[in-house]
Design an enzyme around this catalytic site. Sequence first.
Site, short mmCIF file in Angstrom:
data_model
loop_
_atom_site.label_atom_id
_atom_site.label_comp_id
_atom_site.label_asym_id
_atom_site.label_seq_id
_atom_site.Cartn_x
_atom_site.Cartn_y
_atom_site.Cartn_z
N LEU A 173 -6.75 5.37 1.93
CA LEU A 173 -6.43 3.95 1.68
C LEU A 173 -7.35 2.93 2.60
O LEU A 173 -7.11 2.98 3.71
CB LEU A 173 -5.09 3.75 1.72
CG LEU A 173 -4.15 4.22 0.52
CD1 LEU A 173 -2.52 4.44 0.79
CD2 LEU A 173 -4.37 3.08 -0.61
N SER A 174 -8.26 2.15 1.90
CA SER A 174 -8.97 1.34 2.75
C SER A 174 -8.39 0.39 3.59
O SER A 174 -7.05 0.12 3.35
CB SER A 174 -10.04 0.60 1.83
OG SER A 174 -10.83 1.42 1.10
N ALA A 175 -9.10 0.00 4.84
CA ALA A 175 -8.36 -1.07 5.69
C ALA A 175 -7.98 -2.04 5.10
O ALA A 175 -8.61 -2.78 4.06
CB ALA A 175 -9.28 -1.35 7.08
N ARG A 233 0.62 -1.02 -0.01
CA ARG A 233 -0.06 0.01 -0.17
C ARG A 233 0.86 1.24 0.09
O ARG A 233 0.19 2.43 -0.40
CB ARG A 233 -1.01 0.18 1.25
CG ARG A 233 -0.68 0.00 2.45
CD ARG A 233 -1.56 -0.54 3.53
NE ARG A 233 -2.37 0.41 4.33
CZ ARG A 233 -3.68 0.71 4.07
NH1 ARG A 233 -4.39 -0.24 3.27
NH2 ARG A 233 -4.31 1.46 4.59
#
Length: 397
Positions: free
Chosen positions: A95-97, A42
Site C-alpha cells: 500500500l503506497s505511502a 487504507r
Amino acid sequence: MTVGEDARAAGCRERLDAEMERLGEWPEDSPWLRAAFAALPRERFAPGRLWRWDGWAYVPVDLPIDPDGWFAELYSAPYSAAVTQVTDGRPSSSLSAPSVVADMLDSLRLEPGQRVWDVGTGQGWTAALAAWRAGPGLVVSTEVDERLAGFARSRLAAAGLDVEVRVGSGTDDGVPGGGRVDRLHATYAVESVPWSWVEAVVPGGRIVYPWGRLGHVALTVADDGAGARGWVQGLAQFMGDRTDPGHANTAGPAYAAVRGDAEPEARRALDRDPAVLEKDWHLRFALRVAVPDAVLSTGQGQGQGQCEGGPVVLVHDGDRSWAELRPDAGGRPVLWQGGPRRIGDEVLAAWARWEDLGRPDLYDYGVTVTPDAQWAWQGDPDTGPRWPIGGLHPATR
C-alpha cells in the site's frame, strides 16, 4: 474488525490527517482527495498480514496477533508505504505511502465522469480513490497477480464501489474492454513508457506513472495523439514491473552482491564532499536522469573501503561495476571503483554537469514520449538539454 481495532483505526486516521495537514501534503488543487481518504481509509484495503523490515529480513506482522504493530506499520508516516506481500524475501506489493498517493492522484487532474485505467491494482486502494472521484463504472484496473486481483475485487465490492478488476499485464495489454480512457494511473515503476499507454489515452488526457528508480511524471497526450510529454511531479519510489523483473526494478541486487570480494581497480582524490548526496535530493534526481542504471545509497561507515568512518556513498550498476565515494584515513574524500565500467566517474561527470546547468531542482525536468524514442529534458522540452531513455532519442543537446 473488533471494537478495539475500530478505535485504533479511527485514531490512526485522525493522526494521518493531521500530519498530512501539518506537512502541507493535502493538495490544494484537489480538495476531494482529503474527503476520499476519509471515506476509503487504507485499512479497508490492507490484508491481515503486513511485513516489517527488522534490519535483516521482512517479518510478518499479523492483525489478530499484534494489532498495535499492524496499525503502526500501516500508518507509520505519510511518507511510508506498508508492505503487503513478500516474494523470495523481497517486497512484491504494498500500500503506497499516503503522501505519494495524494500527490500522484492530484497530478492526474481527475474530474467526475472521466474514464480511468488504473494499471497495477495491488490491494485496490488507488482504484477505489479514483472511483470515488470519477463515478460508478468508470474505473477499470489491471493486475498481473491473480491472487491480488481477487483480494482487490472483494475489498472494492465491500466498499460499495463499481470498479472492474481484470487479470493481465498492463504493460503489454491495452485497455480492458477496449476504447480509450481520459486518465491512466500506474502504480508500478517503468523506465520507458509503453507506447500502448499513450495509444490508450485520448488526446489531451493524462498519464501519471512512477519513473524507474526515482520520481513520478505526469504526461499530457498531444492533440494529434502522436506523442506525450510532461513534467516530473515528485520523488516516488515504487516497485518495478513484475512482467519484466530486470526493468526499472527498485530492489535489484545489493552493492555487496555486485562488488563481491573485488579489490578497487582505480582510486583518486575528489574535489567535492560525498556527504552532499545524503540530503540533496535534487542532485540525487539529476544523477538518476543522467545515469539511470546507477543504484546509489548513502550512510555512515558502510562498504568495503579502507576507512570505515564518516559519510560514504555506494554506487553500483546491478551487474559488475561499483564505486565508493568516502573519506580516506585522513578525512579527505576519495573515489574507489572497479568493474568493466567506471560508474563512479559517470556519476561525478553527471554531478558536474548538474552544477553547470545551475543546479536545477527535480521539478525542472520532464519527459517526452514518441513512438520511436523517449528522452528526459531539463528546463525547456524543445531546447533544453536531453538524456536518452531506453537508449533511443533523436538528438542530443
